[in-house]
Design an enzyme around this catalytic site. Structure first.
Site, PDB file in Angstrom:
ATOM      1  N   GLU A 219      -6.261 -30.208 -29.590  1.00 17.96           N
ATOM      2  CA  GLU A 219      -5.673 -30.419 -28.257  1.00 17.96           C
ATOM      3  C   GLU A 219      -6.730 -30.333 -27.152  1.00 17.96           C
ATOM      4  O   GLU A 219      -6.644 -29.494 -26.252  1.00 17.96           O
ATOM      5  CB  GLU A 219      -4.553 -29.412 -28.018  1.00 17.96           C
ATOM      6  CG  GLU A 219      -3.401 -29.609 -28.989  1.00 17.96           C
ATOM      7  CD  GLU A 219      -2.186 -28.729 -28.711  1.00 17.96           C
ATOM      8  OE1 GLU A 219      -2.369 -27.642 -28.183  1.00 17.96           O
ATOM      9  OE2 GLU A 219      -1.072 -29.153 -29.028  1.00 17.96           O
TER      10      GLU A 219
ATOM     11  N   GLU B 123       0.928 -32.276 -35.636  1.00 19.75           N
ATOM     12  CA  GLU B 123       1.729 -31.090 -35.287  1.00 19.75           C
ATOM     13  C   GLU B 123       3.052 -31.592 -34.756  1.00 19.75           C
ATOM     14  O   GLU B 123       3.087 -32.484 -33.901  1.00 19.75           O
ATOM     15  CB  GLU B 123       1.083 -30.248 -34.190  1.00 19.75           C
ATOM     16  CG  GLU B 123      -0.035 -29.364 -34.635  1.00 19.75           C
ATOM     17  CD  GLU B 123      -0.499 -28.393 -33.539  1.00 19.75           C
ATOM     18  OE1 GLU B 123       0.330 -27.964 -32.714  1.00 19.75           O
ATOM     19  OE2 GLU B 123      -1.696 -28.101 -33.533  1.00 19.75           O
TER      20      GLU B 123
END
Ligand code: BG6
Length: 491
Positions: free
Chosen positions: A199, A389
Protein backbone atom coordinates in the site's frame (compact mmCIF):
# COMPACT_ATOMS: atom_id res chain seq x y z
CA UNK A 1 -20.64 -17.81 -19.24
CA UNK A 2 -17.63 -16.13 -17.65
CA UNK A 3 -15.17 -18.39 -15.91
CA UNK A 4 -12.03 -17.78 -13.90
CA UNK A 5 -8.89 -18.51 -15.94
CA UNK A 6 -7.64 -22.09 -15.63
CA UNK A 7 -4.51 -21.25 -13.63
CA UNK A 8 -6.16 -18.63 -11.45
CA UNK A 9 -4.17 -18.15 -8.25
CA UNK A 10 -6.56 -18.60 -5.33
CA UNK A 11 -5.14 -18.06 -1.89
CA UNK A 12 -4.76 -15.86 1.16
CA UNK A 13 -2.56 -13.08 2.48
CA UNK A 14 -0.81 -12.04 5.69
CA UNK A 15 2.06 -9.78 6.77
CA UNK A 16 5.04 -10.84 8.89
CA UNK A 17 4.49 -8.41 11.76
CA UNK A 18 0.81 -9.37 12.02
CA UNK A 19 1.28 -13.15 12.22
CA UNK A 20 4.85 -14.13 13.02
CA UNK A 21 5.60 -13.14 16.59
CA UNK A 22 9.08 -14.25 17.69
CA UNK A 23 9.93 -10.55 17.67
CA UNK A 24 13.23 -11.07 19.46
CA UNK A 25 14.03 -14.61 18.30
CA UNK A 26 16.40 -15.91 15.64
CA UNK A 27 18.58 -12.81 15.69
CA UNK A 28 15.76 -10.47 14.65
CA UNK A 29 16.19 -6.75 15.34
CA UNK A 30 13.39 -4.45 16.44
CA UNK A 31 11.01 -3.07 13.86
CA UNK A 32 8.66 -0.12 14.23
CA UNK A 33 5.68 -2.43 14.92
CA UNK A 34 7.57 -3.88 17.91
CA UNK A 35 7.16 -0.61 19.79
CA UNK A 36 3.51 -0.18 18.76
CA UNK A 37 0.85 -0.77 21.42
CA UNK A 38 -2.67 -2.17 20.98
CA UNK A 39 -5.59 0.15 20.34
CA UNK A 40 -9.24 -0.37 19.48
CA UNK A 41 -11.97 1.16 17.33
CA UNK A 42 -12.06 4.18 19.62
CA UNK A 43 -8.47 4.20 20.96
CA UNK A 44 -5.41 4.76 18.71
CA UNK A 45 -2.30 2.62 18.68
CA UNK A 46 0.77 4.35 20.15
CA UNK A 47 4.47 4.24 19.43
CA UNK A 48 6.38 4.23 22.75
CA UNK A 49 9.73 5.97 23.21
CA UNK A 50 12.13 7.66 25.62
CA UNK A 51 13.02 11.33 25.39
CA UNK A 52 15.32 13.06 27.89
CA UNK A 53 15.17 9.92 30.03
CA UNK A 54 11.38 9.99 30.23
CA UNK A 55 8.77 7.66 28.79
CA UNK A 56 6.57 9.07 26.05
CA UNK A 57 4.04 7.81 23.50
CA UNK A 58 2.56 9.19 20.34
CA UNK A 59 -0.39 7.97 18.28
CA UNK A 60 0.59 6.49 14.89
CA UNK A 61 2.15 3.63 12.97
CA UNK A 62 5.26 5.27 11.52
CA UNK A 63 8.38 6.74 13.11
CA UNK A 64 7.55 10.03 11.37
CA UNK A 65 5.27 10.73 14.35
CA UNK A 66 8.24 10.72 16.78
CA UNK A 67 9.21 14.04 18.37
CA UNK A 68 12.79 15.07 17.55
CA UNK A 69 15.33 13.13 19.59
CA UNK A 70 12.90 10.42 20.72
CA UNK A 71 14.15 6.81 20.73
CA UNK A 72 11.66 3.95 20.31
CA UNK A 73 11.57 1.71 23.37
CA UNK A 74 9.64 -1.24 24.78
CA UNK A 75 8.15 -0.76 28.29
CA UNK A 76 7.11 -3.68 30.52
CA UNK A 77 3.87 -1.97 31.56
CA UNK A 78 2.61 -1.72 27.95
CA UNK A 79 1.07 -4.44 25.77
CA UNK A 80 2.57 -4.91 22.30
CA UNK A 81 0.33 -7.37 20.41
CA UNK A 82 2.73 -7.97 17.51
CA UNK A 83 5.45 -9.40 19.78
CA UNK A 84 3.73 -12.76 19.72
CA UNK A 85 0.96 -12.16 17.15
CA UNK A 86 -0.38 -15.64 16.28
CA UNK A 87 3.07 -17.19 16.53
CA UNK A 88 3.36 -18.22 12.88
CA UNK A 89 7.10 -18.25 13.61
CA UNK A 90 6.60 -21.53 15.51
CA UNK A 91 3.39 -22.74 13.83
CA UNK A 92 4.17 -22.20 10.16
CA UNK A 93 4.14 -25.91 9.27
CA UNK A 94 0.74 -26.42 10.85
CA UNK A 95 -0.62 -23.26 9.22
CA UNK A 96 0.68 -24.04 5.74
CA UNK A 97 -0.79 -27.54 6.03
CA UNK A 98 -4.18 -25.92 6.68
CA UNK A 99 -3.72 -23.57 3.69
CA UNK A 100 -2.93 -26.62 1.58
CA UNK A 101 -6.05 -28.37 2.86
CA UNK A 102 -8.10 -25.45 1.53
CA UNK A 103 -6.34 -25.93 -1.81
CA UNK A 104 -4.38 -22.65 -1.83
CA UNK A 105 -2.45 -22.08 -5.04
CA UNK A 106 -0.72 -18.99 -3.67
CA UNK A 107 0.15 -17.55 -0.28
CA UNK A 108 0.94 -13.86 0.03
CA UNK A 109 3.28 -13.20 2.94
CA UNK A 110 5.87 -10.61 3.81
CA UNK A 111 9.41 -10.68 5.08
CA UNK A 112 10.37 -8.82 8.23
CA UNK A 113 13.28 -6.62 7.09
CA UNK A 114 14.75 -6.66 10.60
CA UNK A 115 14.88 -10.47 10.54
CA UNK A 116 17.22 -10.24 7.54
CA UNK A 117 19.13 -7.08 8.50
CA UNK A 118 18.45 -6.53 12.24
CA UNK A 119 19.26 -2.82 12.19
CA UNK A 120 19.25 -2.44 8.41
CA UNK A 121 22.94 -1.61 8.01
CA UNK A 122 24.85 -4.81 8.79
CA UNK A 123 27.43 -5.93 6.23
CA UNK A 124 26.02 -9.46 6.16
CA UNK A 125 22.42 -10.67 6.48
CA UNK A 126 21.30 -12.60 9.53
CA UNK A 127 21.65 -16.28 8.59
CA UNK A 128 18.91 -17.48 10.90
CA UNK A 129 16.44 -15.05 9.38
CA UNK A 130 17.38 -16.12 5.85
CA UNK A 131 16.96 -19.79 6.79
CA UNK A 132 13.59 -19.18 8.46
CA UNK A 133 12.04 -17.86 5.26
CA UNK A 134 13.80 -20.47 3.14
CA UNK A 135 12.10 -23.13 5.26
CA UNK A 136 8.74 -21.39 4.92
CA UNK A 137 9.12 -21.25 1.12
CA UNK A 138 10.17 -24.91 0.98
CA UNK A 139 7.17 -25.87 3.07
CA UNK A 140 4.89 -23.98 0.67
CA UNK A 141 6.50 -25.61 -2.36
CA UNK A 142 5.94 -29.03 -0.75
CA UNK A 143 2.22 -28.39 -1.31
CA UNK A 144 2.67 -26.60 -4.66
CA UNK A 145 1.72 -23.28 -3.11
CA UNK A 146 3.31 -20.33 -4.89
CA UNK A 147 4.73 -17.73 -2.51
CA UNK A 148 3.87 -14.09 -3.30
CA UNK A 149 6.25 -12.03 -1.22
CA UNK A 150 5.88 -8.45 -0.03
CA UNK A 151 9.33 -7.05 0.62
CA UNK A 152 8.17 -4.24 2.90
CA UNK A 153 4.83 -4.39 4.68
CA UNK A 154 4.65 -1.60 7.29
CA UNK A 155 7.70 -2.66 9.29
CA UNK A 156 10.94 -0.83 8.70
CA UNK A 157 13.80 -1.71 11.06
CA UNK A 158 13.43 0.66 14.00
CA UNK A 159 17.07 1.71 13.81
CA UNK A 160 16.79 2.89 10.20
CA UNK A 161 13.37 4.47 10.70
CA UNK A 162 14.81 6.59 13.50
CA UNK A 163 18.03 7.44 11.77
CA UNK A 164 16.29 8.53 8.57
CA UNK A 165 13.07 9.85 10.11
CA UNK A 166 10.92 7.37 8.28
CA UNK A 167 12.29 7.66 4.73
CA UNK A 168 13.10 11.37 4.93
CA UNK A 169 16.63 10.61 3.75
CA UNK A 170 17.69 9.37 0.33
CA UNK A 171 20.15 6.92 1.93
CA UNK A 172 17.18 4.75 2.86
CA UNK A 173 16.91 3.81 -0.83
CA UNK A 174 20.32 2.13 -0.79
CA UNK A 175 19.51 0.13 2.35
CA UNK A 176 16.21 -1.02 0.90
CA UNK A 177 17.72 -2.06 -2.44
CA UNK A 178 20.49 -3.99 -0.69
CA UNK A 179 17.87 -5.80 1.40
CA UNK A 180 15.68 -6.55 -1.64
CA UNK A 181 18.67 -7.71 -3.70
CA UNK A 182 19.67 -10.09 -0.89
CA UNK A 183 16.19 -11.65 -1.05
CA UNK A 184 16.25 -11.92 -4.85
CA UNK A 185 19.58 -13.77 -4.71
CA UNK A 186 18.82 -15.99 -1.71
CA UNK A 187 15.39 -17.15 -2.85
CA UNK A 188 16.00 -17.56 -6.56
CA UNK A 189 14.16 -20.72 -7.63
CA UNK A 190 11.88 -20.68 -4.58
CA UNK A 191 9.96 -17.44 -5.16
CA UNK A 192 8.71 -15.99 -8.42
CA UNK A 193 6.30 -13.19 -7.42
CA UNK A 194 7.42 -10.12 -5.45
CA UNK A 195 5.72 -6.91 -4.31
CA UNK A 196 7.96 -3.99 -3.44
CA UNK A 197 5.95 -1.94 -0.89
CA UNK A 198 2.62 -2.68 0.71
CA UNK A 199 0.00 0.00 0.00
CA UNK A 200 2.63 2.49 -1.10
CA UNK A 201 -0.09 5.16 -1.45
CA UNK A 202 -0.92 4.90 2.26
CA UNK A 203 1.64 7.65 2.92
CA UNK A 204 -0.54 10.26 1.22
CA UNK A 205 -3.77 8.57 2.26
CA UNK A 206 -2.76 8.99 5.91
CA UNK A 207 -2.70 12.74 5.42
CA UNK A 208 -6.52 12.65 5.18
CA UNK A 209 -6.67 11.39 8.74
CA UNK A 210 -4.80 14.40 10.01
CA UNK A 211 -7.83 16.46 8.95
CA UNK A 212 -7.46 20.20 9.30
CA UNK A 213 -4.23 19.95 11.28
CA UNK A 214 -2.30 19.11 8.12
CA UNK A 215 0.55 21.52 7.32
CA UNK A 216 2.49 22.06 4.09
CA UNK A 217 5.47 20.51 5.88
CA UNK A 218 3.51 17.30 6.55
CA UNK A 219 2.55 17.12 2.89
CA UNK A 220 6.11 17.86 1.75
CA UNK A 221 7.39 15.00 3.95
CA UNK A 222 4.77 12.57 2.71
CA UNK A 223 5.49 13.21 -0.99
CA UNK A 224 9.25 13.12 -0.41
CA UNK A 225 9.02 9.79 1.41
CA UNK A 226 6.91 8.45 -1.42
CA UNK A 227 9.40 9.64 -4.02
CA UNK A 228 12.26 7.83 -2.29
CA UNK A 229 10.08 4.70 -2.07
CA UNK A 230 9.23 4.95 -5.79
CA UNK A 231 12.93 5.11 -6.62
CA UNK A 232 13.71 2.24 -4.21
CA UNK A 233 10.93 0.19 -5.81
CA UNK A 234 12.12 0.92 -9.36
CA UNK A 235 15.72 0.02 -8.53
CA UNK A 236 14.52 -3.18 -6.87
CA UNK A 237 12.52 -4.09 -9.99
CA UNK A 238 15.64 -3.59 -12.11
CA UNK A 239 17.76 -5.67 -9.70
CA UNK A 240 15.14 -8.44 -9.66
CA UNK A 241 15.05 -8.70 -13.45
CA UNK A 242 18.84 -8.71 -13.66
CA UNK A 243 19.05 -11.55 -11.13
CA UNK A 244 16.25 -13.61 -12.64
CA UNK A 245 14.37 -12.55 -15.79
CA UNK A 246 11.55 -14.87 -14.67
CA UNK A 247 10.81 -12.73 -11.63
CA UNK A 248 7.45 -10.98 -11.70
CA UNK A 249 7.45 -7.82 -9.59
CA UNK A 250 4.35 -5.85 -8.73
CA UNK A 251 3.32 -2.63 -7.12
CA UNK A 252 0.83 -2.85 -4.26
CA UNK A 253 -1.65 -0.03 -3.90
CA UNK A 254 -4.51 0.49 -1.46
CA UNK A 255 -7.47 0.36 -3.85
CA UNK A 256 -9.18 3.53 -2.85
CA UNK A 257 -12.52 3.86 -4.65
CA UNK A 258 -14.60 6.98 -4.23
CA UNK A 259 -17.80 8.29 -5.81
CA UNK A 260 -19.13 11.83 -6.05
CA UNK A 261 -21.41 12.51 -3.07
CA UNK A 262 -23.91 14.50 -5.20
CA UNK A 263 -24.42 15.21 -8.94
CA UNK A 264 -23.02 18.71 -8.37
CA UNK A 265 -20.32 19.16 -11.06
CA UNK A 266 -18.02 20.40 -8.28
CA UNK A 267 -18.33 17.00 -6.60
CA UNK A 268 -17.63 15.23 -9.89
CA UNK A 269 -14.41 17.19 -10.30
CA UNK A 270 -13.50 16.76 -6.63
CA UNK A 271 -13.95 13.01 -7.01
CA UNK A 272 -11.80 12.95 -10.15
CA UNK A 273 -9.08 14.71 -8.17
CA UNK A 274 -9.45 12.20 -5.34
CA UNK A 275 -8.83 9.35 -7.81
CA UNK A 276 -5.79 11.15 -9.18
CA UNK A 277 -4.32 11.55 -5.73
CA UNK A 278 -5.33 8.24 -4.15
CA UNK A 279 -5.05 5.81 -7.03
CA UNK A 280 -3.34 7.21 -10.14
CA UNK A 281 -0.47 9.16 -8.58
CA UNK A 282 1.28 5.99 -7.43
CA UNK A 283 -0.05 3.76 -10.20
CA UNK A 284 1.23 6.08 -12.93
CA UNK A 285 4.72 6.36 -11.47
CA UNK A 286 5.08 2.64 -10.84
CA UNK A 287 3.37 1.36 -14.01
CA UNK A 288 4.20 4.11 -16.52
CA UNK A 289 7.53 5.20 -15.07
CA UNK A 290 6.91 8.92 -14.76
CA UNK A 291 4.98 11.47 -12.77
CA UNK A 292 1.60 12.39 -14.30
CA UNK A 293 0.70 15.97 -15.24
CA UNK A 294 -1.64 16.33 -12.28
CA UNK A 295 1.28 15.68 -9.90
CA UNK A 296 2.20 19.34 -10.31
CA UNK A 297 -1.25 20.40 -9.18
CA UNK A 298 -1.00 18.19 -6.09
CA UNK A 299 2.47 19.52 -5.22
CA UNK A 300 1.62 23.17 -5.91
CA UNK A 301 -1.42 23.03 -3.62
CA UNK A 302 1.00 22.59 -0.70
CA UNK A 303 4.21 24.18 -2.00
CA UNK A 304 5.86 20.80 -2.27
CA UNK A 305 9.39 20.88 -3.76
CA UNK A 306 10.81 17.42 -4.28
CA UNK A 307 14.37 16.20 -4.36
CA UNK A 308 14.27 14.33 -7.72
CA UNK A 309 17.48 13.66 -9.65
CA UNK A 310 17.97 12.81 -13.33
CA UNK A 311 19.09 9.34 -12.27
CA UNK A 312 15.84 8.95 -10.30
CA UNK A 313 13.81 9.75 -13.42
CA UNK A 314 15.82 7.25 -15.44
CA UNK A 315 15.33 4.54 -12.82
CA UNK A 316 11.60 5.20 -12.59
CA UNK A 317 11.36 4.76 -16.35
CA UNK A 318 13.45 1.58 -16.41
CA UNK A 319 11.99 0.02 -13.27
CA UNK A 320 8.28 -0.16 -14.06
CA UNK A 321 6.41 -3.07 -12.53
CA UNK A 322 5.26 -6.25 -14.28
CA UNK A 323 1.88 -6.45 -12.60
CA UNK A 324 -0.57 -4.32 -10.69
CA UNK A 325 -1.75 -5.56 -7.32
CA UNK A 326 -4.00 -3.88 -4.79
CA UNK A 327 -5.99 -4.24 -1.60
CA UNK A 328 -9.70 -3.64 -1.63
CA UNK A 329 -12.08 -3.34 1.30
CA UNK A 330 -14.57 -0.50 1.02
CA UNK A 331 -15.50 2.72 -0.77
CA UNK A 332 -16.21 6.34 0.13
CA UNK A 333 -18.03 9.43 -1.05
CA UNK A 334 -16.37 12.72 -1.94
CA UNK A 335 -18.28 15.96 -1.63
CA UNK A 336 -17.80 19.70 -1.46
CA UNK A 337 -21.04 19.92 0.52
CA UNK A 338 -21.63 19.61 4.24
CA UNK A 339 -21.22 16.04 5.52
CA UNK A 340 -24.17 14.79 7.59
CA UNK A 341 -22.96 11.38 8.64
CA UNK A 342 -19.30 10.37 8.62
CA UNK A 343 -17.83 6.94 7.89
CA UNK A 344 -14.40 5.42 8.32
CA UNK A 345 -12.77 2.67 6.28
CA UNK A 346 -9.35 1.54 5.18
CA UNK A 347 -7.82 4.93 4.34
CA UNK A 348 -11.25 6.31 3.62
CA UNK A 349 -13.28 8.80 5.55
CA UNK A 350 -16.06 11.24 4.78
CA UNK A 351 -19.74 10.89 4.09
CA UNK A 352 -21.71 7.68 4.67
CA UNK A 353 -23.22 6.04 1.57
CA UNK A 354 -26.95 5.27 2.10
CA UNK A 355 -26.80 2.46 -0.47
CA UNK A 356 -24.19 0.46 1.42
CA UNK A 357 -23.99 -1.60 4.62
CA UNK A 358 -21.21 -0.95 7.14
CA UNK A 359 -19.21 -3.44 9.23
CA UNK A 360 -18.75 -3.43 13.01
CA UNK A 361 -15.65 -1.31 12.37
CA UNK A 362 -17.54 1.09 10.10
CA UNK A 363 -16.17 -0.14 6.75
CA UNK A 364 -18.63 -0.29 3.86
CA UNK A 365 -19.25 -3.48 1.87
CA UNK A 366 -19.24 -2.60 -1.82
CA UNK A 367 -18.49 -5.41 -4.29
CA UNK A 368 -19.51 -3.18 -7.21
CA UNK A 369 -16.66 -0.88 -6.23
CA UNK A 370 -14.25 -3.77 -6.76
CA UNK A 371 -15.53 -4.40 -10.28
CA UNK A 372 -15.35 -0.66 -10.95
CA UNK A 373 -11.75 -0.40 -9.72
CA UNK A 374 -10.64 -3.47 -11.68
CA UNK A 375 -12.09 -2.12 -14.91
CA UNK A 376 -10.68 1.39 -14.47
CA UNK A 377 -7.22 0.14 -13.53
CA UNK A 378 -6.95 -2.43 -16.31
CA UNK A 379 -8.07 0.09 -18.86
CA UNK A 380 -5.42 2.54 -17.63
CA UNK A 381 -2.39 0.25 -17.28
CA UNK A 382 -3.06 -2.92 -19.32
CA UNK A 383 -1.06 -4.98 -16.89
CA UNK A 384 -1.96 -8.33 -15.32
CA UNK A 385 -3.77 -7.70 -12.02
CA UNK A 386 -4.07 -9.48 -8.69
CA UNK A 387 -6.38 -8.57 -5.83
CA UNK A 388 -3.99 -9.26 -2.96
CA UNK A 389 -6.15 -8.17 -0.01
CA UNK A 390 -9.90 -8.28 0.50
CA UNK A 391 -12.00 -9.44 3.40
CA UNK A 392 -14.29 -8.69 6.29
CA UNK A 393 -12.98 -7.88 9.75
CA UNK A 394 -15.60 -9.18 12.18
CA UNK A 395 -16.02 -10.55 15.70
CA UNK A 396 -16.32 -14.35 15.59
CA UNK A 397 -17.99 -16.54 18.22
CA UNK A 398 -16.88 -20.07 18.98
CA UNK A 399 -19.98 -22.20 19.49
CA UNK A 400 -19.44 -25.83 20.52
CA UNK A 401 -16.00 -25.70 18.95
CA UNK A 402 -17.24 -24.29 15.59
CA UNK A 403 -17.34 -20.81 14.03
CA UNK A 404 -20.36 -20.12 11.82
CA UNK A 405 -19.08 -17.08 9.91
CA UNK A 406 -21.76 -16.86 7.22
CA UNK A 407 -21.29 -13.02 7.16
CA UNK A 408 -17.71 -13.54 5.95
CA UNK A 409 -18.78 -16.08 3.33
CA UNK A 410 -21.40 -13.63 2.14
CA UNK A 411 -18.87 -10.78 1.85
CA UNK A 412 -16.33 -12.89 -0.03
CA UNK A 413 -18.92 -14.45 -2.33
CA UNK A 414 -20.12 -11.02 -3.46
CA UNK A 415 -16.56 -9.91 -4.18
CA UNK A 416 -15.74 -13.07 -6.11
CA UNK A 417 -18.86 -12.49 -8.22
CA UNK A 418 -17.68 -8.92 -8.86
CA UNK A 419 -14.26 -10.20 -10.00
CA UNK A 420 -15.98 -12.63 -12.35
CA UNK A 421 -17.92 -9.77 -13.94
CA UNK A 422 -14.72 -7.77 -14.42
CA UNK A 423 -13.05 -10.79 -16.05
CA UNK A 424 -16.09 -11.07 -18.33
CA UNK A 425 -15.49 -7.45 -19.32
CA UNK A 426 -11.92 -8.21 -20.34
CA UNK A 427 -9.85 -7.58 -17.20
CA UNK A 428 -6.72 -9.76 -17.05
CA UNK A 429 -7.13 -10.82 -13.41
CA UNK A 430 -4.64 -13.49 -12.36
CA UNK A 431 -5.17 -14.06 -8.66
CA UNK A 432 -7.03 -13.38 -5.44
CA UNK A 433 -5.55 -13.56 -1.95
CA UNK A 434 -8.07 -12.79 0.77
CA UNK A 435 -6.72 -10.78 3.67
CA UNK A 436 -5.84 -12.44 6.95
CA UNK A 437 -6.54 -15.99 5.75
CA UNK A 438 -5.59 -16.96 9.28
CA UNK A 439 -6.68 -14.63 12.11
CA UNK A 440 -4.01 -12.05 12.87
CA UNK A 441 -3.32 -8.76 14.64
CA UNK A 442 -5.19 -5.87 13.03
CA UNK A 443 -2.78 -3.30 11.61
CA UNK A 444 -5.09 -0.37 12.26
CA UNK A 445 -6.28 -1.19 15.76
CA UNK A 446 -3.85 -3.83 17.08
CA UNK A 447 -6.83 -5.98 18.00
CA UNK A 448 -7.14 -9.73 17.71
CA UNK A 449 -10.94 -9.53 17.86
CA UNK A 450 -11.10 -7.92 14.40
CA UNK A 451 -10.85 -11.27 12.65
CA UNK A 452 -10.53 -11.91 8.91
CA UNK A 453 -9.49 -15.56 8.79
CA UNK A 454 -10.77 -18.86 7.47
CA UNK A 455 -8.79 -20.23 10.41
CA UNK A 456 -9.64 -19.09 13.92
CA UNK A 457 -6.75 -18.58 16.35
CA UNK A 458 -7.49 -18.78 20.06
CA UNK A 459 -6.01 -15.53 21.30
CA UNK A 460 -7.71 -12.40 22.63
CA UNK A 461 -7.11 -8.65 22.73
CA UNK A 462 -4.98 -8.87 25.85
CA UNK A 463 -2.79 -11.68 24.49
CA UNK A 464 -4.47 -14.55 26.40
CA UNK A 465 -5.33 -17.84 24.67
CA UNK A 466 -3.98 -21.25 23.70
CA UNK A 467 -3.14 -20.26 20.06
CA UNK A 468 -5.13 -23.32 18.96
CA UNK A 469 -6.18 -23.19 15.28
CA UNK A 470 -9.83 -24.01 14.38
CA UNK A 471 -11.15 -24.03 10.79
CA UNK A 472 -14.26 -21.82 10.48
CA UNK A 473 -17.26 -22.56 8.23
CA UNK A 474 -15.66 -20.23 5.66
CA UNK A 475 -12.66 -22.60 5.54
CA UNK A 476 -14.79 -25.38 4.04
CA UNK A 477 -16.63 -22.93 1.80
CA UNK A 478 -13.40 -21.47 0.36
CA UNK A 479 -12.04 -24.98 -0.20
CA UNK A 480 -15.08 -25.67 -2.40
CA UNK A 481 -14.67 -22.34 -4.21
CA UNK A 482 -11.07 -23.23 -5.05
CA UNK A 483 -11.96 -26.85 -5.96
CA UNK A 484 -14.50 -25.59 -8.49
CA UNK A 485 -12.33 -22.66 -9.67
CA UNK A 486 -14.90 -20.14 -8.48
CA UNK A 487 -17.92 -21.91 -9.98
CA UNK A 488 -19.65 -23.08 -6.81
CA UNK A 489 -20.03 -20.09 -4.49
CA UNK A 490 -22.96 -21.48 -2.52
CA UNK A 491 -22.80 -22.18 1.23
C1 BG6 B 1 -4.39 -3.13 4.81
C2 BG6 B 1 -3.04 -3.57 5.28
O1 BG6 B 1 -4.40 -1.76 4.86
O2 BG6 B 1 -5.51 -3.46 5.55
C3 BG6 B 1 -3.06 -4.74 6.25
O3 BG6 B 1 -2.19 -3.87 4.21
C4 BG6 B 1 -4.22 -4.57 7.21
O4 BG6 B 1 -1.82 -4.81 6.89
C5 BG6 B 1 -5.50 -4.58 6.40
O5 BG6 B 1 -4.25 -5.52 8.22
C6 BG6 B 1 -6.76 -4.53 7.23
O6 BG6 B 1 -6.72 -3.44 8.11
P1 BG6 B 1 -6.93 -3.65 9.66
O7 BG6 B 1 -6.72 -2.33 10.25
O8 BG6 B 1 -8.32 -4.17 9.84
O9 BG6 B 1 -5.93 -4.63 10.09
Amino acid sequence: MTEFPKNFLWGGATAANQVEGGYNEGGKGLSVTDITTAGSLTKPRYLTYTLDGKKGKVAGMFASSFPTGAKGKIFPDEYYPNHKAVDFYHHYKEDIKLFAEMGFKVYRMSIAWSRIFPNGEEAEPNKEGIEFYRNVFKELRKYNIEPLVTISHYEDPLYLAQKYHDWQDRRMIGDYVRYATTLFKEYKGLVKYWLTFNEINSTIAFLEFMGNNITDEDVQKAYQKLHYQFVASARAVKAAHAIDPEYVVGCMIAGSVSYPGTPDPKDILENRHAWEKNAFYCGDVQCKGEYPTFAHRLWNEHNVKLDITEQDRKDLKEGTVDMYTFSYYSTSLVTTHKIDEKMKGNFTSGQKNPYLKYSQWGWSTDPTGLQYYLEVIYDRYHLPIMVVENGLGAVDKVEDGAIHDHYRIDYLRQHIEAMKKAIGNGVDLRGYTTWGCIDLISAGTGQMSKRYGFIYVDRDDSGEGSLKRIPKDSFYWYKKVIDTNGEDLGE
